[in-house]
Scaffold this motif. Structure first.
Motif, PDB file in Angstrom:
ATOM      1  N   PRO A  55       0.811  -1.221   0.000  1.00 22.05           N
ATOM      2  CA  PRO A  55       0.000   0.000   0.000  1.00 22.05           C
ATOM      3  C   PRO A  55       0.845   1.273   0.000  1.00 22.05           C
ATOM      4  CG  PRO A  55       0.044  -0.963   2.191  1.00 22.05           C
ATOM      5  CD  PRO A  55       0.738  -1.944   1.279  1.00 22.05           C
ATOM      6  N   ILE A  56       2.163   1.151   0.240  1.00 18.36           N
ATOM      7  CA  ILE A  56       3.050   2.321   0.228  1.00 18.36           C
ATOM      8  C   ILE A  56       4.309   1.985  -0.556  1.00 18.36           C
ATOM      9  CG2 ILE A  56       2.204   3.122   2.465  1.00 18.36           C
ATOM     10  CD1 ILE A  56       4.777   2.131   3.723  1.00 18.36           C
ATOM     11  N   ASN A  57       5.076   3.009  -0.871  1.00 18.45           N
ATOM     12  CA  ASN A  57       6.329   2.836  -1.597  1.00 18.45           C
ATOM     13  C   ASN A  57       7.325   2.077  -0.722  1.00 18.45           C
ATOM     14  OD1 ASN A  57       8.805   3.124  -2.924  1.00 18.45           O
ATOM     15  ND2 ASN A  57       8.250   5.120  -3.758  1.00 18.45           N
ATOM     16  N   MET A  58       7.818   0.965  -1.227  1.00 17.27           N
ATOM     17  CA  MET A  58       8.727   0.130  -0.443  1.00 17.27           C
ATOM     18  C   MET A  58      10.032   0.836  -0.128  1.00 17.27           C
ATOM     19  SD  MET A  58       7.316  -2.769   0.301  1.00 17.27           S
ATOM     20  CE  MET A  58       8.668  -3.885   0.613  1.00 17.27           C
ATOM     21  N   LYS A  59      10.472   1.757  -0.999  1.00 13.54           N
ATOM     22  CA  LYS A  59      11.726   2.454  -0.765  1.00 13.54           C
ATOM     23  C   LYS A  59      11.650   3.313   0.500  1.00 13.54           C
ATOM     24  CE  LYS A  59      13.204   2.609  -5.611  1.00 13.54           C
ATOM     25  NZ  LYS A  59      13.576   3.500  -6.751  1.00 13.54           N
ATOM     26  N   GLY A  60      10.445   3.794   0.802  1.00 13.87           N
ATOM     27  CA  GLY A  60      10.289   4.644   1.973  1.00 13.87           C
ATOM     28  C   GLY A  60      10.456   3.889   3.282  1.00 13.87           C
ATOM     29  N   ILE A  61      10.368   2.574   3.221  1.00 12.72           N
ATOM     30  CA  ILE A  61      10.500   1.768   4.435  1.00 12.72           C
ATOM     31  C   ILE A  61      11.956   1.684   4.880  1.00 12.72           C
ATOM     32  CG2 ILE A  61      10.042  -0.486   5.478  1.00 12.72           C
ATOM     33  CD1 ILE A  61       7.877  -0.947   3.456  1.00 12.72           C
ATOM     34  N   SER A  62      12.887   1.754   3.930  1.00 13.63           N
ATOM     35  CA  SER A  62      14.302   1.514   4.243  1.00 13.63           C
ATOM     36  C   SER A  62      14.836   2.482   5.291  1.00 13.63           C
ATOM     37  CB  SER A  62      15.141   1.594   2.963  1.00 13.63           C
ATOM     38  OG  SER A  62      15.039   2.886   2.376  1.00 13.63           O
ATOM     39  N   GLU A  63      14.409   3.747   5.247  1.00 15.42           N
ATOM     40  CA  GLU A  63      14.886   4.713   6.233  1.00 15.42           C
ATOM     41  C   GLU A  63      14.427   4.325   7.628  1.00 15.42           C
ATOM     42  OE1 GLU A  63      13.084   8.028   4.118  1.00 15.42           O
ATOM     43  OE2 GLU A  63      15.062   8.963   3.998  1.00 15.42           O
ATOM     44  N   ARG A  64      13.171   3.903   7.746  1.00 16.98           N
ATOM     45  CA  ARG A  64      12.659   3.499   9.058  1.00 16.98           C
ATOM     46  C   ARG A  64      13.369   2.254   9.560  1.00 16.98           C
ATOM     47  NH1 ARG A  64       7.362   1.969   9.113  1.00 16.98           N
ATOM     48  NH2 ARG A  64       7.016   2.009   6.860  1.00 16.98           N
ATOM     49  N   ILE A  65      13.735   1.361   8.643  1.00 14.46           N
ATOM     50  CA  ILE A  65      14.430   0.137   9.040  1.00 14.46           C
ATOM     51  C   ILE A  65      15.817   0.461   9.592  1.00 14.46           C
ATOM     52  CG2 ILE A  65      15.546  -1.941   8.152  1.00 14.46           C
ATOM     53  CD1 ILE A  65      13.208  -2.355   6.332  1.00 14.46           C
ATOM     54  N   LYS A  66      16.547   1.344   8.911  1.00 12.23           N
ATOM     55  CA  LYS A  66      17.885   1.706   9.372  1.00 12.23           C
ATOM     56  C   LYS A  66      17.831   2.351  10.755  1.00 12.23           C
ATOM     57  CE  LYS A  66      19.729   2.356   4.702  1.00 12.23           C
ATOM     58  NZ  LYS A  66      20.226   3.353   3.720  1.00 12.23           N
ATOM     59  N   ILE A  67      16.821   3.186  10.966  1.00 14.90           N
ATOM     60  CA  ILE A  67      16.665   3.840  12.271  1.00 14.90           C
ATOM     61  C   ILE A  67      16.301   2.819  13.337  1.00 14.90           C
ATOM     62  CG2 ILE A  67      15.205   5.451  13.568  1.00 14.90           C
ATOM     63  CD1 ILE A  67      15.149   7.206  11.065  1.00 14.90           C
ATOM     64  N   ARG A  68      15.426   1.871  12.999  1.00 20.47           N
ATOM     65  CA  ARG A  68      15.063   0.813  13.956  1.00 20.47           C
ATOM     66  C   ARG A  68      16.291  -0.018  14.336  1.00 20.47           C
ATOM     67  NH1 ARG A  68      10.347  -2.074  15.218  1.00 20.47           N
ATOM     68  NH2 ARG A  68       9.165  -1.017  13.590  1.00 20.47           N
ATOM     69  N   GLU A  69      17.130  -0.333  13.340  1.00 25.30           N
ATOM     70  CA  GLU A  69      18.330  -1.126  13.614  1.00 25.30           C
ATOM     71  C   GLU A  69      19.279  -0.382  14.544  1.00 25.30           C
ATOM     72  OE1 GLU A  69      19.768  -1.903   9.695  1.00 25.30           O
ATOM     73  OE2 GLU A  69      18.501  -3.689   9.415  1.00 25.30           O
ATOM     74  N   ALA A  70      19.413   0.925  14.324  1.00 23.11           N
ATOM     75  CA  ALA A  70      20.270   1.728  15.205  1.00 23.11           C
ATOM     76  C   ALA A  70      19.697   1.769  16.617  1.00 23.11           C
ATOM     77  CB  ALA A  70      20.423   3.143  14.639  1.00 23.11           C
ATOM     78  N   MET A  71      18.371   1.834  16.729  1.00 19.83           N
ATOM     79  CA  MET A  71      17.718   1.789  18.035  1.00 19.83           C
ATOM     80  C   MET A  71      18.017   0.466  18.723  1.00 19.83           C
ATOM     81  SD  MET A  71      15.931   4.351  19.332  1.00 19.83           S
ATOM     82  CE  MET A  71      14.844   3.425  20.425  1.00 19.83           C
ATOM     83  N   ASP A  72      17.896  -0.626  18.002  1.00 22.50           N
ATOM     84  CA  ASP A  72      18.138  -1.950  18.582  1.00 22.50           C
ATOM     85  C   ASP A  72      19.567  -2.069  19.107  1.00 22.50           C
ATOM     86  OD1 ASP A  72      15.564  -2.754  18.036  1.00 22.50           O
ATOM     87  OD2 ASP A  72      16.081  -3.804  16.178  1.00 22.50           O
ATOM     88  N   GLU A  73      20.494  -1.366  18.445  1.00 21.17           N
ATOM     89  CA  GLU A  73      21.895  -1.420  18.845  1.00 21.17           C
ATOM     90  C   GLU A  73      22.217  -0.401  19.942  1.00 21.17           C
ATOM     91  OE1 GLU A  73      24.054  -0.844  15.255  1.00 21.17           O
ATOM     92  OE2 GLU A  73      23.351  -2.715  14.333  1.00 21.17           O
ATOM     93  N   GLY A  74      21.215   0.395  20.329  1.00 20.45           N
ATOM     94  CA  GLY A  74      21.427   1.380  21.382  1.00 20.45           C
ATOM     95  C   GLY A  74      22.199   2.599  20.944  1.00 20.45           C
ATOM     96  N   LYS A  75      22.287   2.853  19.644  1.00 24.12           N
ATOM     97  CA  LYS A  75      23.033   3.993  19.104  1.00 24.12           C
ATOM     98  C   LYS A  75      22.085   5.186  18.967  1.00 24.12           C
ATOM     99  CE  LYS A  75      26.195   0.961  16.556  1.00 24.12           C
ATOM    100  NZ  LYS A  75      26.708   0.580  15.206  1.00 24.12           N
ATOM    101  N   ILE A  76      21.778   5.805  20.083  1.00 23.67           N
ATOM    102  CA  ILE A  76      20.747   6.839  20.102  1.00 23.67           C
ATOM    103  C   ILE A  76      21.193   8.111  19.379  1.00 23.67           C
ATOM    104  CG2 ILE A  76      19.145   8.108  21.557  1.00 23.67           C
ATOM    105  CD1 ILE A  76      18.903   5.037  21.625  1.00 23.67           C
ATOM    106  N   ASP A  77      22.479   8.476  19.484  1.00 22.39           N
ATOM    107  CA  ASP A  77      22.966   9.645  18.749  1.00 22.39           C
ATOM    108  C   ASP A  77      22.804   9.431  17.243  1.00 22.39           C
ATOM    109  OD1 ASP A  77      23.639  11.154  20.950  1.00 22.39           O
ATOM    110  OD2 ASP A  77      25.725  10.473  20.999  1.00 22.39           O
ATOM    111  N   THR A  78      23.098   8.236  16.793  1.00 24.17           N
ATOM    112  CA  THR A  78      22.925   7.907  15.377  1.00 24.17           C
ATOM    113  C   THR A  78      21.466   8.003  14.983  1.00 24.17           C
ATOM    114  OG1 THR A  78      24.833   6.410  15.415  1.00 24.17           O
ATOM    115  CG2 THR A  78      23.249   6.122  13.625  1.00 24.17           C
ATOM    116  N   VAL A  79      20.594   7.504  15.852  1.00 19.23           N
ATOM    117  CA  VAL A  79      19.156   7.585  15.592  1.00 19.23           C
ATOM    118  C   VAL A  79      18.725   9.036  15.442  1.00 19.23           C
ATOM    119  CG1 VAL A  79      16.866   7.217  16.604  1.00 19.23           C
ATOM    120  CG2 VAL A  79      18.591   5.420  16.742  1.00 19.23           C
ATOM    121  N   THR A  80      19.170   9.878  16.354  1.00 21.43           N
ATOM    122  CA  THR A  80      18.781  11.288  16.327  1.00 21.43           C
ATOM    123  C   THR A  80      19.246  11.970  15.048  1.00 21.43           C
ATOM    124  OG1 THR A  80      18.915  11.392  18.746  1.00 21.43           O
ATOM    125  CG2 THR A  80      18.916  13.478  17.564  1.00 21.43           C
ATOM    126  N   HIS A  81      20.485  11.694  14.644  1.00 17.37           N
ATOM    127  CA  HIS A  81      21.001  12.279  13.408  1.00 17.37           C
ATOM    128  C   HIS A  81      20.201  11.798  12.198  1.00 17.37           C
ATOM    129  CE1 HIS A  81      24.239  14.292  15.357  1.00 17.37           C
ATOM    130  NE2 HIS A  81      24.927  13.202  15.670  1.00 17.37           N
TER     131      HIS A  81
END
Length: 224
Positions: A55-81
């Motif tokens: 129902p949405i553009n699949m390319k738009g999901i990749s940014e959210r995935i990268k941010i989720r992965e950084a969250m899982d790794e506890g890299k909050i500064d990276t998430v914020t950037h």
């Protein structure tokens, strides 16, 4: 005297089981869940195997995935950037979300036993946020209480150290990113469950006997 429970329809369960639910409807719910929650690889695989369109553009999901992965790794500064790159105004528009990200950074510092760095961060970055947003004061006090324990994870505030807390913040961030793109922030499946719980509570409060789904995670229905 309380009235006895009333059974509206003895054939309730039989009628429930006979309701039509097509494979296409099920596939649509699954796809909606995968793309809303940001499971790009699983969504792409499901599209290929089930022939379902996203129902949405699949390319738009990749940014959210990268941010989720950084969250899982506890890299909050990276998430914020990464969030600021995604939408520079998002965290300014969501002060509670920004507080939760900063709170999570403090939690990660405590998890890594960087006590002095965590204390300095709490005093210079986290505490000032309460001045602009008094609504976070209680959460701030709970977070600061972690410093009083040698093992914060076993303290009365240990829930903040659990992965479920990190996942909660990740979910809040994911919803905010979706909202900023004018996309739905919760899955259709989640909304269905909310309606189910509301309906069951309403029937129970009216003392109606009906086949109740006692455990939503298993889908088991009792006939009590």
């Amino acid at each position: 005297m309380d009235e006895a429970p009333v059974r509206r329809d003895a054939g309730w369960l039989q009628r429930l089981e006979s309701l039509p639910l097509s494979r296409a409807d099920m596939n649509s719910l699954i796809m909606d869940y995968l793309v809303t929650e940001g499971y790009q690889d699983a969504a792409q695989l499901f599209m290929d195997e089930a022939g379902v369109k996203s129902p949405i553009n699949m390319k738009g999901i990749s940014e959210r995935i990268k941010i989720r992965e950084a969250m899982d790794e506890g890299k909050i500064d990276t998430v914020t950037h990464m969030v600021n790159d995604f939408n520079p105004e998002l965290l300014d528009m969501k002060p509670m979300l920004f507080f939760h990200l900063q709170q999570q950074k403090l939690i990660e510092l405590l998890r890594e036993k960087k006590i002095e760095e965590a204390l300095e961060f709490a005093q210079t970055e986290l505490a000032p946020l309460a001045k602009d947003n008094p609504g976070v004061l209680e959460e701030l006090e709970r977070t600061m209480s972690l410093f009083a324990f040698a093992d914060p994870g076993t303290s009365p505030f240990g829930d903040l150290m659990k992965l479920s807390q990190k996942h909660k913040v990740a979910g809040e961030l994911n919803a905010a990113m979706l909202e900023s793109q004018n996309l739905q922030t919760t899955t259709k499946l989640h909304n269905i469950f909310k309606i189910l719980v509301w309906g069951q509570d309403n029937l129970t409060s009216n003392k109606v006997q009906f086949p109740k789904m006692e455990d939503i995670s298993s889908g088991i229905i009792s006939n009590s």
